[in-house]
Design a protein around this motif. Structure first.
Motif, PDB file in Angstrom:
ATOM      1  N   VAL A  16      49.891  56.342  33.238  1.00 30.61           N
ATOM      2  CA  VAL A  16      50.247  55.961  32.718  1.00 30.61           C
ATOM      3  C   VAL A  16      51.048  54.737  33.008  1.00 30.61           C
ATOM      4  N   LEU A  17      51.486  54.593  34.763  1.00 35.60           N
ATOM      5  CA  LEU A  17      51.360  53.408  35.290  1.00 35.60           C
ATOM      6  C   LEU A  17      50.294  53.313  35.921  1.00 35.60           C
ATOM      7  N   CYS A  18      49.551  53.679  36.367  1.00 36.78           N
ATOM      8  CA  CYS A  18      48.693  52.970  36.851  1.00 36.78           C
ATOM      9  C   CYS A  18      48.228  52.081  35.717  1.00 36.78           C
ATOM     10  N   GLY A  19      47.789  52.744  34.522  1.00 32.56           N
ATOM     11  CA  GLY A  19      46.985  51.829  33.428  1.00 32.56           C
ATOM     12  C   GLY A  19      48.339  50.484  33.697  1.00 32.56           C
ATOM     13  N   LEU A  20      49.487  50.788  33.409  1.00 30.00           N
ATOM     14  CA  LEU A  20      49.893  49.703  33.105  1.00 30.00           C
ATOM     15  C   LEU A  20      49.989  48.794  34.589  1.00 30.00           C
ATOM     16  N   ALA A  21      49.880  48.979  35.620  1.00 28.49           N
ATOM     17  CA  ALA A  21      49.919  48.472  36.650  1.00 28.49           C
ATOM     18  C   ALA A  21      48.208  47.484  36.440  1.00 28.49           C
ATOM     19  N   ALA A  22      47.131  48.652  36.205  1.00 26.87           N
ATOM     20  CA  ALA A  22      46.019  47.495  35.938  1.00 26.87           C
ATOM     21  C   ALA A  22      46.235  46.651  34.927  1.00 26.87           C
ATOM     22  N   LEU A  23      46.758  47.065  33.911  1.00 25.29           N
ATOM     23  CA  LEU A  23      47.266  45.759  32.624  1.00 25.29           C
ATOM     24  C   LEU A  23      47.359  44.765  33.132  1.00 25.29           C
ATOM     25  N   THR A  24      48.683  44.386  33.955  1.00 27.67           N
ATOM     26  CA  THR A  24      49.427  43.148  34.388  1.00 27.67           C
ATOM     27  C   THR A  24      48.794  42.932  35.735  1.00 27.67           C
ATOM     28  N   ALA A  25      48.006  43.737  36.275  1.00 22.64           N
ATOM     29  CA  ALA A  25      47.106  42.730  37.383  1.00 22.64           C
ATOM     30  C   ALA A  25      46.269  41.595  36.634  1.00 22.64           C
ATOM     31  N   LEU A  27      46.744  40.240  33.589  1.00 21.75           N
ATOM     32  CA  LEU A  27      47.021  39.598  32.662  1.00 21.75           C
ATOM     33  C   LEU A  27      47.542  38.705  33.830  1.00 21.75           C
ATOM     34  N   LEU A  28      47.791  38.484  34.588  1.00 23.16           N
ATOM     35  CA  LEU A  28      48.261  37.991  35.916  1.00 23.16           C
ATOM     36  C   LEU A  28      46.644  36.960  36.183  1.00 23.16           C
ATOM     37  N   ALA A  29      45.852  38.257  36.537  1.00 20.68           N
ATOM     38  CA  ALA A  29      44.537  37.035  37.387  1.00 20.68           C
ATOM     39  C   ALA A  29      43.694  36.817  36.356  1.00 20.68           C
ATOM     40  N   GLY A  30      43.877  37.747  34.777  1.00 23.16           N
ATOM     41  CA  GLY A  30      43.317  37.089  33.740  1.00 23.16           C
ATOM     42  C   GLY A  30      43.487  36.253  32.528  1.00 23.16           C
ATOM     43  N   HIS A  31      44.713  35.800  33.085  1.00 22.96           N
ATOM     44  CA  HIS A  31      45.777  35.469  31.749  1.00 22.96           C
ATOM     45  C   HIS A  31      45.008  33.534  30.583  1.00 22.96           C
ATOM     46  N   ARG A  32      44.129  32.963  31.527  1.00 23.39           N
ATOM     47  CA  ARG A  32      43.495  32.374  30.326  1.00 23.39           C
ATOM     48  C   ARG A  32      42.650  32.951  30.032  1.00 23.39           C
ATOM     49  N   LEU A  33      41.623  34.007  30.234  1.00 27.91           N
ATOM     50  CA  LEU A  33      41.335  35.064  28.629  1.00 27.91           C
ATOM     51  C   LEU A  33      41.755  35.304  28.179  1.00 27.91           C
ATOM     52  N   VAL A  34      43.029  35.219  27.903  1.00 25.01           N
ATOM     53  CA  VAL A  34      43.871  35.915  26.661  1.00 25.01           C
ATOM     54  C   VAL A  34      43.370  34.624  25.176  1.00 25.01           C
ATOM     55  N   PRO A  35      43.354  34.924  24.349  1.00 24.26           N
ATOM     56  CA  PRO A  35      42.626  33.867  22.717  1.00 24.26           C
ATOM     57  C   PRO A  35      44.010  33.106  23.136  1.00 24.26           C
ATOM     58  N   VAL A  79      50.913  43.225  42.532  1.00 23.84           N
ATOM     59  CA  VAL A  79      51.374  43.017  43.441  1.00 23.84           C
ATOM     60  C   VAL A  79      50.359  41.192  44.569  1.00 23.84           C
ATOM     61  N   ALA A  80      49.234  41.731  44.644  1.00 20.47           N
ATOM     62  CA  ALA A  80      48.390  40.711  45.353  1.00 20.47           C
ATOM     63  C   ALA A  80      48.900  39.627  43.699  1.00 20.47           C
ATOM     64  N   ALA A  81      48.154  40.235  42.652  1.00 19.14           N
ATOM     65  CA  ALA A  81      47.761  38.726  41.918  1.00 19.14           C
ATOM     66  C   ALA A  81      48.969  38.037  41.756  1.00 19.14           C
ATOM     67  N   TRP A  82      50.094  38.213  41.442  1.00 13.86           N
ATOM     68  CA  TRP A  82      51.336  37.695  41.712  1.00 13.86           C
ATOM     69  C   TRP A  82      51.608  37.047  42.985  1.00 13.86           C
ATOM     70  N   THR A  83      51.297  37.751  43.903  1.00 10.27           N
ATOM     71  CA  THR A  83      50.915  37.063  45.598  1.00 10.27           C
ATOM     72  C   THR A  83      50.435  35.675  44.849  1.00 10.27           C
ATOM     73  N   ASP A  84      49.231  35.690  44.430  1.00 12.34           N
ATOM     74  CA  ASP A  84      48.433  34.785  44.849  1.00 12.34           C
ATOM     75  C   ASP A  84      48.557  33.567  44.249  1.00 12.34           C
ATOM     76  N   HIS A  85      49.039  33.442  42.951  1.00 11.98           N
ATOM     77  CA  HIS A  85      49.354  33.051  42.069  1.00 11.98           C
ATOM     78  C   HIS A  85      50.738  31.995  42.345  1.00 11.98           C
ATOM     79  N   PHE A  86      51.863  32.858  42.755  1.00  6.62           N
ATOM     80  CA  PHE A  86      53.377  32.200  42.681  1.00  6.62           C
ATOM     81  C   PHE A  86      53.630  32.147  44.043  1.00  6.62           C
TER      82      PHE A  86
END
Length: 317
Positions: A16-25, A27-35, A79-86
């Protein structure tokens, strides 16, 4: 319980934690893909995008609680996606140099109980320019009188105003009113400040409010107004431009893209400005063309429901 069942019981939290980590990453890296077609869900996500870092922190705590090395490794992705963005916003700003301006942006609130105190607080930051929104007729003379000694040049159009240490010219209202608003509505102005480093065109704007509803984010008027402001900036003949305003959106919000795509945004600082009681987003913006917004920060709370923000602008050569 069988050995297989016990193993499944132990591995389920990690999965579950791995799935949530992947989903968070994702959303951070691909937020423009959210319609954005339904409820402007993409824009709604982008308003709160920095706060996904808090989700990562919670997942990290749970990974430690369950002693899951796999989950800790999976968290490297968000962590890498958030750091890259912010991450860059957390770095120390460069020291003050030559050819710089300090500007303050503040929605002072049309029900501010202490306009004189608010004006004094803004002037205490010693800015070169002060942009204000929600100026009402009863409070305007108070701002004018309180700021006059240090800011002898000012222009007001409708409910927005600009105070300056330097002479202002070419002042005019900006037509950024959405077509659906039929009543009197004047919330934009343009003026040129004659600074020691050359002319700077200053745009002061207050875009329409947005609302979060069960159906999503209602931002149609705000988005339309942002498009009008973006076109005005694109047509501005003065090379250096500052845009200061309550834009009712963050710089990540794609609804502001017709404007933000033309301008430089803050390189350092989060400066969450709204609501003043518990700021969760910076909707008060300072952006620039042919200049760098080196740092943005909040100032102490005034009688408004917004926090003021102060920015340091490097004009270059």
């Amino acid at each position: 319980m069988t050995a297989t069942g016990r193993m499944a019981e132990r591995t389920r939290p990690a999965v579950v934690l791995c799935g949530l980590a992947a989903l968070t990453a994702l959303l951070l890296a691909g937020h423009r893909l959210v319609p954005n077609r339904v409820g402007r869900l993409g824009s709604l996500l982008e308003v709160f995008l920095p706060w996904l870092g808090l989700v990562v922190a919670v997942l990290f705590g749970l990974a430690l609680l369950y002693r899951s090395a796999v989950a800790l490794l999976a968290l490297l992705l968000p962590v890498a996606a958030w750091t890259d963005h912010f991450g860059g916003l957390l770095l120390a700003a460069p020291g003050a140099g030559p050819r710089q301006l300090v500007v303050v942006q503040h929605n002072v609130s049309d029900v501010n109980p202490d306009p004189a105190g608010t004006a004094r607080a803004l002037a205490a930051a010693d800015p070169d320019l002060i942009a204000l929104q929600e100026l009402v007729p009863a409070a305007l003379p108070v701002y004018e009188e309180t700021l006059a000694a240090r800011y002898p040049h000012h222009v007001v159009r409708g409910t927005v105003g600009l105070w300056s240490r330097y002479p202002l010219s070419g002042a005019r209202p900006l037509d950024i009113k959405p077509a659906g608003i039929t009543e009197s509505w004047n919330r934009g102005l343009r003026a040129v400040a004659d600074t020691p480093y050359g002319d700077v065109a200053a745009y002061v704007a207050h875009l329409p409010s947005v609302r979060v509803r069960a159906s999503g984010l209602a931002s149609e008027w705000r988005d339309e107004s942002a498009g009008l402001l973006g076109r005005a900036v694109a047509a501005e003949p003065v090379p250096r431009v500052l845009v200061l305003g309550d834009l009712n959106g963050t710089v990540e919000d794609r609804g502001l893209a017709p404007l933000t795509s033309r301008l430089n945004t803050a390189e350092r600082g989060f400066a969450f400005s709204f609501p003043a009681s518990f700021p969760v987003a910076r909707i008060d913006q300072v952006m620039a063309r042919s200049a760098a917004v080196e740092q943005i920060r909040t100032l102490p709370r005034t009688g408004s429901d917004h926090l003021p923000v102060a920015a340091r602008i490097a004009l270059g050569r």
